[in-house]
Write a protein that holds these residues in place. Structure first.
Motif, PDB file in Angstrom:
ATOM      1  N   PHE B 221      -2.023  13.227  -6.475  1.00  0.00           N
ATOM      2  CA  PHE B 221      -2.510  11.868  -6.259  1.00  0.00           C
ATOM      3  C   PHE B 221      -1.769  10.841  -7.112  1.00  0.00           C
ATOM      4  CE2 PHE B 221      -6.053  14.476  -4.860  1.00  0.00           C
ATOM      5  CZ  PHE B 221      -6.287  13.912  -3.623  1.00  0.00           C
ATOM      6  N   GLY B 222      -0.720  11.298  -7.830  1.00  0.00           N
ATOM      7  CA  GLY B 222       0.097  10.370  -8.607  1.00  0.00           C
ATOM      8  C   GLY B 222      -0.668   9.583  -9.654  1.00  0.00           C
ATOM      9  N   MET B 223      -1.472  10.307 -10.444  1.00  0.00           N
ATOM     10  CA  MET B 223      -2.285   9.586 -11.425  1.00  0.00           C
ATOM     11  C   MET B 223      -1.628   9.481 -12.800  1.00  0.00           C
ATOM     12  SD  MET B 223      -5.928  11.121 -10.318  1.00  0.00           S
ATOM     13  CE  MET B 223      -7.023  10.175 -11.341  1.00  0.00           C
ATOM     14  N   GLY B 224      -0.449  10.083 -12.965  1.00  0.00           N
ATOM     15  CA  GLY B 224       0.343   9.801 -14.157  1.00  0.00           C
ATOM     16  C   GLY B 224      -0.157  10.379 -15.467  1.00  0.00           C
ATOM     17  N   PHE B 225      -0.836  11.544 -15.418  1.00  0.00           N
ATOM     18  CA  PHE B 225      -1.174  12.211 -16.669  1.00  0.00           C
ATOM     19  C   PHE B 225      -0.055  13.171 -17.052  1.00  0.00           C
ATOM     20  CE2 PHE B 225      -5.300  10.891 -15.216  1.00  0.00           C
ATOM     21  CZ  PHE B 225      -5.972  10.585 -16.382  1.00  0.00           C
ATOM     22  N   TRP B 416     -13.174   4.519 -17.824  1.00  0.00           N
ATOM     23  CA  TRP B 416     -13.752   5.361 -16.794  1.00  0.00           C
ATOM     24  C   TRP B 416     -12.824   5.495 -15.612  1.00  0.00           C
ATOM     25  CZ3 TRP B 416     -18.063   8.178 -17.574  1.00  0.00           C
ATOM     26  CH2 TRP B 416     -18.734   7.893 -18.762  1.00  0.00           C
ATOM     27  N   ASN B 417     -12.747   6.718 -15.058  1.00  0.00           N
ATOM     28  CA  ASN B 417     -11.893   7.002 -13.916  1.00  0.00           C
ATOM     29  C   ASN B 417     -12.636   8.038 -13.080  1.00  0.00           C
ATOM     30  OD1 ASN B 417      -9.888   7.801 -12.151  1.00  0.00           O
ATOM     31  ND2 ASN B 417      -8.261   7.518 -13.671  1.00  0.00           N
ATOM     32  N   LEU B 418     -13.374   7.565 -12.073  1.00  0.00           N
ATOM     33  CA  LEU B 418     -14.272   8.454 -11.338  1.00  0.00           C
ATOM     34  C   LEU B 418     -13.585   9.626 -10.648  1.00  0.00           C
ATOM     35  CD1 LEU B 418     -17.107   6.255  -9.872  1.00  0.00           C
ATOM     36  CD2 LEU B 418     -17.256   8.092 -11.541  1.00  0.00           C
ATOM     37  N   PRO B 419     -12.449   9.397  -9.939  1.00  0.00           N
ATOM     38  CA  PRO B 419     -11.807  10.558  -9.291  1.00  0.00           C
ATOM     39  C   PRO B 419     -11.438  11.630 -10.306  1.00  0.00           C
ATOM     40  CG  PRO B 419     -10.864   8.526  -8.498  1.00  0.00           C
ATOM     41  CD  PRO B 419     -11.763   8.144  -9.615  1.00  0.00           C
ATOM     42  N   LEU B 422     -14.430  13.615 -11.264  1.00  0.00           N
ATOM     43  CA  LEU B 422     -14.823  14.554 -10.216  1.00  0.00           C
ATOM     44  C   LEU B 422     -13.940  15.802 -10.242  1.00  0.00           C
ATOM     45  CD1 LEU B 422     -16.761  14.601  -7.680  1.00  0.00           C
ATOM     46  CD2 LEU B 422     -14.688  14.123  -6.384  1.00  0.00           C
ATOM     47  N   PHE B 423     -12.599  15.578 -10.320  1.00  0.00           N
ATOM     48  CA  PHE B 423     -11.671  16.711 -10.376  1.00  0.00           C
ATOM     49  C   PHE B 423     -11.950  17.572 -11.607  1.00  0.00           C
ATOM     50  CE2 PHE B 423      -8.575  13.572  -8.285  1.00  0.00           C
ATOM     51  CZ  PHE B 423      -9.088  13.859  -7.030  1.00  0.00           C
ATOM     52  N   ALA B 481      -4.380   7.320 -21.102  1.00  0.00           N
ATOM     53  CA  ALA B 481      -4.748   8.635 -20.568  1.00  0.00           C
ATOM     54  C   ALA B 481      -5.789   9.276 -21.466  1.00  0.00           C
ATOM     55  CB  ALA B 481      -3.507   9.514 -20.478  1.00  0.00           C
TER      56      ALA B 481
END
Lengths: 608, 608
Positions: B221-225, B416-419, B422-423, B481
């Motif tokens: 999902f390209g979230m950059g962690f 906060w980062n909901l997706p 959830l993951f 992050a």
């Protein structure tokens, strides 16, 4: 899983993923630098803490060794201070706790002059010439005035100094609470009149005499102290210490009336000294002349703060008693103990928040807890709370005495001035003599077991200074005069603890005061290793039965005793007679509500 | 006084007076400003502390109320978190703990750009236009990065956030020490093999699986962690919490083998998680590729830190045992207790100073103290230390859970980062399942009372996260992050404590696990209000007599048991047989030195 559920979950997930967004990459190099700095500071903190803990271990072992071998001239507080001095010396000359820091000079970016110190500064730092700047916030540390001359780019900081906030909020409350909680009720209340006279009249006289005497002397020699500063010094140095002499007293099993007088004075005058210090300190510095109005308002303020704190602490104590009585929380000793500790600490914080004095509040909260709540608690909670506060207060005391020694070498807030120290030592003993002898003479007019002359000498001699004087002096050291006062206080604490504490047992012999087996007591003071325990045992053995009324002297105490026995005790504890017996019949419903099942059972009435 | 003495004194005084010098008058107005600021901050501190203490009081009362009325689905930790959330909400929206501060932008006075944050800034402030300037020093607060956009001259600060240093140095050590000190030795050592497998293999697998799984998902999902950040997250989130589930377990008197497995895992894997987190964190961020060499060195470093800390803690524990055995300090219970507490805390600090892990050290120190030192102590010290650590750890736990709730609203370090949340929740349960079932299958090959399937489900279900995960995540929040990771950890702690903790008792019923009177035990678990107490009682009742050897399985444990019985116990405690019996005759002199009078008396040999 059914297809419908699967579909619902997929939609749910999809909605979330729409919200997915990338995080910005961190500023890596700056981050590493900040982390390294944090690690260096953490390492420093643990080294310093470990040094203190190791010293405390050595102190405990040496204290045991001396006790085991019955050395009488060395006691814990003195020992602790001496170790503190040695460690301070070591820290200073072997460079423990050093930290190489960088300092830069800055200007406001709008080039204007500043007339008040701001709270935060914002400064831009770049990772490299191309990268975006990151702002850092810097916070002012209180009272950290720099010397103008030293323009060292690579400054080395000594980080061993503690914040006075820690003393007042963390270390002192348990000591003072324990003093109240483990008070020998019987002997204390038998001497309550004399003790209160010493505490109120004595401390005030001592404060004024010390302040005025020093003001005279320093004016003669042109040393430039303000009268207000010297009165503050007089107030804070009037707080005598309940730790050292009493450990000697209880070890020697000194005559209980003398014990009660000295302990009562030192436990309560800390509270008076702190209120007095704050009252004088809050006087405006600019008004040089002191008129009647300002004196009156200061006196009223003093009374308001002192009795406000006293009442607040007592109310919190009574609330705890009522709660432990009306709930069955005694079935869960852990929760009960936690509640007890939390309420006791809350009494301190509540007073501070309301701009009263937490120390006074926590002292009287402790007395109420011992008088009422203690009776309602389960056997387990009783011993746990006793031991908990005993050990916490022992550790806090040891730590403070150790730190007093260390601070001589480490603190930046102490400026030594030998002549002032000499004058102060003379003044405080003169001030103490000025109130002890006349006050005893006055009290002896009506007092039945009179205070004999050798007791009076001993009371004079027991005027040791300790943790409270140090904490009050260390709290405000912004001006040079206050730094001299701080150093002088430290010196007086060290000298009195070492000298007076060291020769106390010899003095008792010399003054022919009865001790040990010479004392014929109703309750024998057992030989034990600490003040608290001796106090505990006595307290346990003396239940105030109506026949042995200790308040058989004055009108007001007798009234209070009756009120306590008829209303407070039945209301707040499980003791009989209950409110049903002591209150008039018209109050029956209220009385019934506040009567516990245990009280009913004791009276033969079956509970609901 | 004789004239000669008078003369001597006069000369003495004169010499002092020559040294007399005036003090500089202070900068009055600035001094007052600094004092006002200090008072405002002190007031704020006490308000915040009072808020926390009041909440804790309410929590204790509600906990008692629920226990009293037997509500099973609400337990202390969950309750505490809920109250914390409510208070955090209150602080945020009713503006408690606000403080109006002034911020100014500054530039270096030599106009150069800065590439690293300095430690101190120096700034000149004048009282008025004529007066001399006074320099103030400002110190950098770690990790306090400001947002560039807000250029508020009158910034309002929320001061409710605590420093992570307080968690690690003050609040966590007593919790972990208490876990070791009140370990149920008998059941724990019977299951030691399985527990160690869970702790070492389980935690490592869980860390890797969580990290890699999340890395895969966030790449998609390209979230950059960065992988490293996710592995750190995997490591810290692997620390399960020993508080919540166990309070349910002990209340329901669950089958002791299951109890031992879950408690043993959660007590020890905190230690593994912290070492793992530090090891991964110390990897250089810049190297993207991970080769075999760096992996090996990381593994070696992990083993060095873990076993170094373990050995250090054990040595400190054994030193305490030896000291209490060879000195007669048990005659002075106060000193003995103080020594015990100081040594235990020193084991934590010593490990931190030597760059090992204090938490691991203090855990094993606690186990040694319980195994050896406890036997040498006086009756009074035994109960004092038990109760002291029990109450301290209860209060620390409650405070941390409350603060976790508060931090959701107050902390500046949480994004906060909901997706991602959830993951993460999916990943951690997958990761836990991945090691629980295969590991149990492997263990069941040789284990004699096999771990049945319903126990395995319960072990999976008991993977609550708590204080340690929060503290580790809160420690380093410099990049965005890491702030997302901190917020996610907080959410996971809250969700698992509320949901898993809340339905644990229902789950035990559902999985048909024996509890209460269904369990036929050798030692009956008494009904009590807390984990610690239940553990205590059991420990008291199980003395390891040679006949009932709990180590009757593997070779290595059997060897250790023999070594313990023949050398360690005779050396470190007053237990018989003494070293004189177990050691060869040639060592007679050394054996004699380490044999106490009590041991000699028990054997019928008269002491010196």
């Amino acid at each position: 899983m059914r297809p419908a559920a699967l579909l619902r979950w997929s939609i749910f997930l999809l909605l979330f993923l729409l919200a997915a967004h990338a995080v910005k990459p961190g500023n890596e190099q700056l981050d590493k630098a900040a982390q390294r700095r944090a690690e260096a500071l953490h390492h420093l903190d643990t080294v310093i803490l470990l040094t203190f803990i190791s010293v405390l271990i050595v102190i405990v072992l040496t204290a045991w060794f001396f006790k085991h071998n019955r050395f009488r001239f060395v006691h814990e507080s003195g020992l602790t201070i001496v170790y503190g001095l040695m460690i301070g010396c070591g820290i200073k000359y072997f460079n423990i706790g050093l930290w190489r820091s960088t300092t830069i000079d800055v200007l406001p970016s709008n080039k204007s002059s500043l007339y008040a110190p701001p709270d935060f500064l914002r400064l831009e730092v770049r990772e490299d010439t191309k990268a975006q700047a990151v702002s850092f916030h810097y916070e002012l540390i209180e009272g950290f005035y720099a010397d103008k001359k030293k323009t060292s780019e690579q400054k080395i900081e000594q980080k061993t100094a503690f914040s006075p906030e820690i003393f007042f909020n963390i270390l002192l409350p348990p000591i003072i609470f324990n003093a109240g909680y483990s008070l020998k009720k019987r002997n204390f209340f038998r001497n309550i009149g004399s003790i209160l006279a010493f505490v109120f009249v004595g401390t005030t006289v001592s404060c004024l005499v010390t302040g005025l005497l020093l003001s005279m002397i320093t004016k003669i020699f042109g040393m430039g102290f303000a009268l207000q500063e010297l009165l503050v010094f007089g107030a804070l140095i009037s707080a005598t210490d309940p730790v050292t002499v009493l450990s000697v007293f209880s070890e020697m099993r000194v005559e209980p009336d003398l014990f009660a007088l000295v302990f009562g004075e030192s436990a309560l005058n800390d509270a008076v000294a702190i209120v007095l210090t704050n009252t004088i300190d809050s006087f405006s510095m600019s008004t040089e002349t002191i008129d009647f109005d300002s004196l009156l308002s200061a006196a009223l303020n003093f009374l308001y703060v002192f009795f406000g704190s006293l009442i607040l602490g007592s109310i919190v104590g009574c609330c705890t008693a009522l709660l432990t009585k009306l709930t069955a929380i005694a079935d869960h000793p852990l929760l009960e103990t936690a509640l007890f500790i939390l309420f006791s600490y809350a009494s301190f914080l509540l007073a501070e928040v309301l701009h009263l004095t937490g120390i006074v509040s926590v002292l009287f909260c402790g007395i109420c807890q011992a008088h009422y709540t203690f009776n309602n608690m389960s056997e387990e909670s009783r011993s746990t709370t006793k031991q908990f506060f005993h050990i916490i207060s022992f550790l806090s005391e040891s730590f403070i005495f150790c730190y007093i020694g260390v601070s001589v070498f480490v603190s930046k807030n102490q400026k030594w001035n030998l002549p002032f120290l000499l004058f102060s030592i003379c003044s405080i003993w003169i001030a103490r003599a000025v109130f002890v002898y006349p006050l005893c003479a006055l009290l002896n007019i009506r007092r039945r077991p009179k205070i004999p002359m050798n007791y009076q000498h001993m009371i004079l001699f027991s005027g040791l200074r300790g943790a409270m004087a140090f904490a009050l002096a260390d709290r405000n050291t912004a001006t040079e005069a206050k730094q001299v006062i701080c150093a002088t206080t430290v010196a007086i604490v060290i000298l009195t603890v070492l000298i007076n504490g060291g020769v106390a047992s010899w003095m008792i012999d010399r003054l022919k005061i009865k001790y040990g087996d010479q004392v014929s007591q109703e309750v024998t003071l057992p030989r034990s290793d600490s003040v608290g325990e001796a106090r505990e045992m006595i307290e346990g053995a003396t239940s105030t039965t109506p026949g042995q009324n200790p308040w058989d002297k004055a009108f007001l105490p007798r009234k209070w005793y009756n009120f306590d026995a008829c209303f407070m005790k039945p209301l707040l504890t499980h003791a009989n007679p209950s409110l049903l017996d002591t209150m008039p019949n018209c109050m029956h419903r209220i009385s019934y509500f506040f009567t516990s099942d245990r009280q009913l059972a004791n009276e033969g009435v079956s509970p609901l």
